[in-house]
Enzyme design. Structure first.
Site, short mmCIF file in Angstrom:
data_model
loop_
_atom_site.label_atom_id
_atom_site.label_comp_id
_atom_site.label_asym_id
_atom_site.label_seq_id
_atom_site.Cartn_x
_atom_site.Cartn_y
_atom_site.Cartn_z
N TYR A 16 0.80 -1.23 0.00
CA TYR A 16 0.00 0.00 0.00
C TYR A 16 0.83 1.28 0.00
O TYR A 16 0.29 2.37 -0.16
CB TYR A 16 -0.92 0.03 1.22
N HIS A 21 -4.61 5.83 -1.93
CA HIS A 21 -5.37 5.77 -0.68
C HIS A 21 -4.48 6.08 0.53
O HIS A 21 -4.99 6.43 1.59
CB HIS A 21 -5.97 4.36 -0.55
N ASN A 67 -10.30 1.25 7.45
CA ASN A 67 -11.71 1.15 7.85
C ASN A 67 -11.92 1.09 9.35
O ASN A 67 -13.06 1.08 9.81
CB ASN A 67 -12.36 -0.04 7.17
N ASP A 92 -7.44 10.93 1.47
CA ASP A 92 -7.59 11.08 0.03
C ASP A 92 -9.03 11.43 -0.31
O ASP A 92 -9.94 11.16 0.48
CB ASP A 92 -7.19 9.78 -0.68
N ASN A 113 -14.43 5.46 3.88
CA ASN A 113 -14.58 4.52 4.99
C ASN A 113 -13.76 4.86 6.22
O ASN A 113 -14.18 4.58 7.34
CB ASN A 113 -14.26 3.10 4.52
#
Length: 188
Positions: A16, A21, A67, A92, A113
């Site tokens: 990631y 994100h 989340n 973001d 989220n």
């Protein structure tokens, strides 16, 4: 000394690191590198302490995954006795063109989220957020792949200048307040 909690939203894990994100993590990593700060692994995240003009900024990268970010935000607010008005969440935003800045003193989750979970856990939407535009340049049905995709060459070329601006925004939030920061940076 005034304390501020600056929360960069993102997901942990090498896969990631350079994704759209994870701009919240990227902003905090940039500021930490610039100021020679080290992140320490702590409960529910990684934390670096930044002192600037008589203020202490706690830079938090939650390790709860996007989340479930609210748990980390609540824990560190309570542990460090940081009031809601001294919290800034960096995230973001698909609804803004790449690199566009939007700072708000409060607001809805906008379908994000991470913000949704923070709102739920804190039971309020009354905290400042700094939305970093990642644009919506994806085909129908490709939103998840786009958001979790890596920056393209053009975006990578423009990121350093946008990250520099993001560092200024964090300092301004703590020294000039959310209202002045909005006036000086929104739309830039």
């Amino acid at each position: 000394m005034k304390k501020f909690l600056i929360v960069g939203l993102g997901n942990i894990g090498a896969e990631y690191v350079n994704t759209r994100h994870n701009i919240g993590f990227k902003v905090l990593d940039f500021l930490a590198r610039k100021e020679s700060l080290d992140f320490q692994t702590v409960k529910l995240g990684a934390l670096a302490e930044y002192k600037f003009k008589g203020r202490t900024f706690l830079l938090l990268k939650p390790n709860t995954y996007m989340n479930l970010s609210g748990k980390a935000v609540q824990y560190w607010m309570e542990k460090e006795k940081i009031p809601l008005e001294n919290v800034l969440v960096i995230t973001d935003d698909l609804n803004l063109a790449f690199g566009t800045i939007r700072i708000r003193p409060k607001g809805s989750d906008g379908g994000h989220n991470g913000l949704k979970n923070i709102n739920l856990v804190l039971n309020t939407q009354d905290y400042a957020r700094f939305r970093f535009g990642i644009s919506d340049e994806f085909k129908k049905g490709q939103q998840v792949n786009y958001v979790l995709g890596e920056w393209n060459d053009e975006e990578n070329a423009k990121l350093p200048e946008r990250l520099e601006l993001a560092a200024e925004i964090i300092r301004s939030f703590g020294t000039a307040g959310v209202g002045n920061t909005m006036s000086n940076f929104n739309g830039k």
